[in-house]
Motif scaffolding. Structure first.
Motif, PDB file in Angstrom:
ATOM      1  N   ARG A   1      13.263 -35.571  29.851  1.00  0.00           N
ATOM      2  CA  ARG A   1      13.035 -36.970  29.454  1.00  0.00           C
ATOM      3  C   ARG A   1      13.843 -37.834  30.413  1.00  0.00           C
ATOM      4  NH1 ARG A   1      13.593 -40.246  23.754  1.00  0.00           N
ATOM      5  NH2 ARG A   1      14.445 -42.139  24.645  1.00  0.00           N
ATOM      6  N   VAL A   2      13.136 -38.668  31.175  1.00  0.00           N
ATOM      7  CA  VAL A   2      13.776 -39.526  32.169  1.00  0.00           C
ATOM      8  C   VAL A   2      13.785 -40.961  31.643  1.00  0.00           C
ATOM      9  CG1 VAL A   2      13.715 -40.372  34.536  1.00  0.00           C
ATOM     10  CG2 VAL A   2      12.939 -38.051  34.024  1.00  0.00           C
TER      11      VAL A   2
ATOM     12  N   MET B   1       9.499 -29.494  34.569  1.00  0.00           N
ATOM     13  CA  MET B   1      10.375 -29.999  35.618  1.00  0.00           C
ATOM     14  C   MET B   1      11.831 -29.767  35.234  1.00  0.00           C
ATOM     15  SD  MET B   1      10.827 -31.507  38.520  1.00  0.00           S
ATOM     16  CE  MET B   1       9.055 -31.703  38.793  1.00  0.00           C
ATOM     17  N   SER B   2      12.680 -29.474  36.230  1.00  0.00           N
ATOM     18  CA  SER B   2      14.116 -29.322  35.992  1.00  0.00           C
ATOM     19  C   SER B   2      14.844 -30.590  36.419  1.00  0.00           C
ATOM     20  CB  SER B   2      14.675 -28.132  36.775  1.00  0.00           C
ATOM     21  OG  SER B   2      14.688 -28.413  38.165  1.00  0.00           O
ATOM     22  N   GLU B   3      16.033 -30.802  35.851  1.00  0.00           N
ATOM     23  CA  GLU B   3      16.830 -31.980  36.180  1.00  0.00           C
ATOM     24  C   GLU B   3      17.187 -32.018  37.665  1.00  0.00           C
ATOM     25  OE1 GLU B   3      19.918 -32.737  32.790  1.00  0.00           O
ATOM     26  OE2 GLU B   3      19.435 -30.602  32.798  1.00  0.00           O
ATOM     27  N   SER B   4      17.642 -30.881  38.178  1.00  0.00           N
ATOM     28  CA  SER B   4      18.100 -30.839  39.568  1.00  0.00           C
ATOM     29  C   SER B   4      16.965 -31.068  40.555  1.00  0.00           C
ATOM     30  CB  SER B   4      18.791 -29.500  39.859  1.00  0.00           C
ATOM     31  OG  SER B   4      17.923 -28.421  39.593  1.00  0.00           O
ATOM     32  N   LEU B   5      15.808 -30.461  40.288  1.00  0.00           N
ATOM     33  CA  LEU B   5      14.668 -30.633  41.187  1.00  0.00           C
ATOM     34  C   LEU B   5      14.181 -32.076  41.164  1.00  0.00           C
ATOM     35  CD1 LEU B   5      12.662 -29.378  43.138  1.00  0.00           C
ATOM     36  CD2 LEU B   5      11.221 -28.753  41.170  1.00  0.00           C
ATOM     37  N   PHE B   6      14.153 -32.677  39.987  1.00  0.00           N
ATOM     38  CA  PHE B   6      13.722 -34.070  39.869  1.00  0.00           C
ATOM     39  C   PHE B   6      14.644 -34.985  40.672  1.00  0.00           C
ATOM     40  CE2 PHE B   6      14.154 -38.153  37.542  1.00  0.00           C
ATOM     41  CZ  PHE B   6      12.896 -38.658  37.831  1.00  0.00           C
ATOM     42  N   GLN B   7      15.933 -34.763  40.559  1.00  0.00           N
ATOM     43  CA  GLN B   7      16.879 -35.593  41.305  1.00  0.00           C
ATOM     44  C   GLN B   7      16.680 -35.426  42.809  1.00  0.00           C
ATOM     45  OE1 GLN B   7      20.971 -35.166  40.148  1.00  0.00           O
ATOM     46  NE2 GLN B   7      21.722 -36.526  41.733  1.00  0.00           N
TER      47      GLN B   7
ATOM     48  N   PHE C   1      11.221 -44.849  29.079  1.00  0.00           N
ATOM     49  CA  PHE C   1      11.375 -43.441  29.387  1.00  0.00           C
ATOM     50  C   PHE C   1      10.016 -42.794  29.620  1.00  0.00           C
ATOM     51  CE2 PHE C   1      10.594 -43.494  24.848  1.00  0.00           C
ATOM     52  CZ  PHE C   1       9.754 -42.408  24.653  1.00  0.00           C
ATOM     53  N   ILE C   2      10.060 -41.606  30.164  1.00  0.00           N
ATOM     54  CA  ILE C   2       8.851 -40.839  30.421  1.00  0.00           C
ATOM     55  C   ILE C   2       9.195 -39.358  30.355  1.00  0.00           C
ATOM     56  CG2 ILE C   2       9.146 -40.756  32.944  1.00  0.00           C
ATOM     57  CD1 ILE C   2       6.085 -41.288  33.149  1.00  0.00           C
ATOM     58  N   PHE C   3       8.256 -38.535  29.881  1.00  0.00           N
ATOM     59  CA  PHE C   3       8.420 -37.086  29.883  1.00  0.00           C
ATOM     60  C   PHE C   3       7.789 -36.531  31.163  1.00  0.00           C
ATOM     61  CE2 PHE C   3       8.293 -36.320  24.968  1.00  0.00           C
ATOM     62  CZ  PHE C   3       9.414 -37.124  24.820  1.00  0.00           C
TER      63      PHE C   3
ATOM     64  N   VAL D   1      18.732 -38.506  32.590  1.00  0.00           N
ATOM     65  CA  VAL D   1      17.760 -37.447  32.350  1.00  0.00           C
ATOM     66  C   VAL D   1      18.340 -36.464  31.345  1.00  0.00           C
ATOM     67  CG1 VAL D   1      18.580 -36.068  34.299  1.00  0.00           C
ATOM     68  CG2 VAL D   1      16.249 -35.725  33.442  1.00  0.00           C
ATOM     69  N   ALA D   2      17.513 -36.005  30.430  1.00  0.00           N
ATOM     70  CA  ALA D   2      17.911 -35.016  29.429  1.00  0.00           C
ATOM     71  C   ALA D   2      16.913 -33.869  29.465  1.00  0.00           C
ATOM     72  CB  ALA D   2      17.942 -35.642  28.037  1.00  0.00           C
ATOM     73  N   ALA D   3      17.446 -32.656  29.587  1.00  0.00           N
ATOM     74  CA  ALA D   3      16.588 -31.470  29.585  1.00  0.00           C
ATOM     75  C   ALA D   3      16.174 -31.151  28.154  1.00  0.00           C
ATOM     76  CB  ALA D   3      17.333 -30.291  30.200  1.00  0.00           C
ATOM     77  N   LYS D   4      14.883 -31.019  27.952  1.00  0.00           N
ATOM     78  CA  LYS D   4      14.344 -30.682  26.642  1.00  0.00           C
ATOM     79  C   LYS D   4      13.657 -29.320  26.734  1.00  0.00           C
ATOM     80  CE  LYS D   4      15.439 -34.762  24.904  1.00  0.00           C
ATOM     81  NZ  LYS D   4      16.390 -34.966  23.789  1.00  0.00           N
ATOM     82  N   LYS D   5      12.962 -28.939  25.668  1.00  0.00           N
ATOM     83  CA  LYS D   5      12.288 -27.643  25.631  1.00  0.00           C
ATOM     84  C   LYS D   5      10.934 -27.733  26.347  1.00  0.00           C
ATOM     85  CE  LYS D   5      15.467 -25.765  22.998  1.00  0.00           C
ATOM     86  NZ  LYS D   5      16.390 -26.856  22.756  1.00  0.00           N
TER      87      LYS D   5
END
Length: 418
Positions: free
Chosen positions: A232-233, A199-205, A193-195, A224-228
């Protein structure tokens, strides 16, 4: 034993009635994914002992030693009449409820702290600190109720944890993960995994995932999990080299925005370089200091904090000039610089983080909107830098994102310095 078929179960009538949102299931599935275990499905059940029993029996019935099943369930471990997990699992495993001494001691200490006699609530309290006799206890280092690990039938395993997220998360990491890894192989799958910060989930995708061929043809999977303040991918594949290649491609794309687990790496970096740090916080109210001190051993590098919420404290304690406050305002680059520089002197640290912003919902102006924040990073011997961000989130999320991001900004500067 082979990799299991995983079902994540959340119990609670408040969930099925729509009064509360189930956040535990997605968190657990993401963590399991990172360990190399894929979740087949989620199940949300009300506080109905017959329904819970029937569903567990149905899920366990398809298990065998060659094709194991793992059920991870949260909720129903409290002392009230609608907490049925202990009762149901005792029935399914031909167990009786037995007292867990460690949890019992914690409960007694809590009652003494509250000035209440333990005997007054003994009948209901004992249910909260009991586990099925044919089970392994999962210690609760955050709350009271212990979790437990039970074998419902050959090849069918059930892990029960509290529904309170903070208790569940710690129990999962400290107690359950070692048991799962001891019991099951994660197959031929490799994962990493990597932080990615800011970054947002949708933009990353959209920017990255959609153009990666191995992810489109199924040779690797991603989550992918959205954190504060970051995402985290996780990548997973039977080909270890492919996972490493995906991590490297991500780093090449996002460069300085990428870190490993910052909350592990940052303390290690501070310890390796023998650096001390402190925080001067306004809108975050000490949250950055909390993150830094959440880790055991933080006293080796964290010296202290000042929560300079009012201008009076900024001026009289931290030493921000009244002229700076009057000319530029408390939420400004100039104030953040003085907070960081003076804070390092005041606390006697090598590093200092300053945070000043508008958390809302009120306090904004036409030129400085709610969500505006200035984060200063002071490094001894270097020029103090300030990052201005606009984060239009609700107050609680804003504060958490800002606190975590402030650590990233300091870490990112430090790792560039030889």
């Amino acid at each position: 034993m082979n990799s299991p078929r995983v079902t994540v179960i959340s119990t609670g009538s408040e969930l099925t009635a729509g009064r509360s949102q189930d956040t535990n299931s997605s968190w657990i599935a993401n963590e399991l994914f990172g360990l190399g275990y894929s979740t087949q499905k989620f199940l949300v059940l009300p506080d109905d002992p017959k329904l819970i029993r029937d569903e567990l029996k149905k899920l366990a019935a398809v298990a065998s030693k060659e094709n194991p099943v793992l059920l991870v369930m949260t909720g129903g471990l409290g002392p009230t009449e609608d907490d049925y997990t202990l009762e149901v699992v005792c029935e399914l495993t031909s167990s009786k409820a037995v007292l867990n001494e460690k949890a019992h001691d914690r409960l007694q200490a809590l009652y003494r702290l509250r000035g209440k006699g333990f005997q007054e609530a003994l009948t209901t309290a004992l249910r909260q600190v009991s586990i099925p006799s044919n089970s392994t206890a999962l210690n609760n280092s955050v709350g009271i109720a212990p979790g437990f690990w039970s074998e419902l039938q050959p090849g069918a395993y059930l892990a029960c944890m509290p529904g309170v997220p903070s208790e569940m998360v710690t129990m999962f990491k400290e107690e359950l993960v070692p048991l799962i890894q001891k019991q099951f192989h994660s197959g031929e799958l490799h994962s990493d995994f990597i932080f990615i910060w800011g970054m947002s989930e949708s933009l990353f995708q959209q920017e990255f995932i959609e153009g990666i061929e191995p992810l489109k043809n199924g040779k690797a999977v991603w989550g992918v999990a959205a954190k504060k303040g970051f995402i985290r991918v996780t990548y997973q594949s039977e080909d270890k080299n492919l996972v490493e290649e995906l991590i490297q491609k991500t780093k090449e794309k996002y460069r300085g925005l990428c870190t490993g687990d910052l909350f592990e790496e940052f303390p290690k970096l501070l310890a390796e370089r023998k650096l001390t740090i402190g925080t001067i916080e306004s809108c975050t109210g000490g949250l950055a200091a909390k993150i830094l001190t959440d880790r055991a051993g933080s006293s080796d590098y964290f010296l202290g904090s000042v929560v300079s919420y009012s201008n009076l404290i900024k001026e009289n304690v931290v030493g921000v000039k009244i002229e700076t406050l009057e000319a530029h305002g408390a939420v400004s680059e100039e104030t953040a610089i003085e907070m960081a520089d003076n804070g390092a002197k005041l606390l006697g640290t090598d590093l200092a983080i300053s945070i000043t912003g508008i958390a809302g919902p009120g306090g904004g102006t036409p030129t400085k909107k709610v969500g505006t924040v200035f984060i200063g990073t002071h490094i001894k011997g270097e020029k103090t830098e300030v990052k201005e961000l606009f984060l239009p989130f609700k107050r609680e999320l804003f504060r958490e994102v800002v606190a975590a991001t402030s650590l990233y900004l300091m870490y990112n500067r430090l790792r560039k310095l030889v």
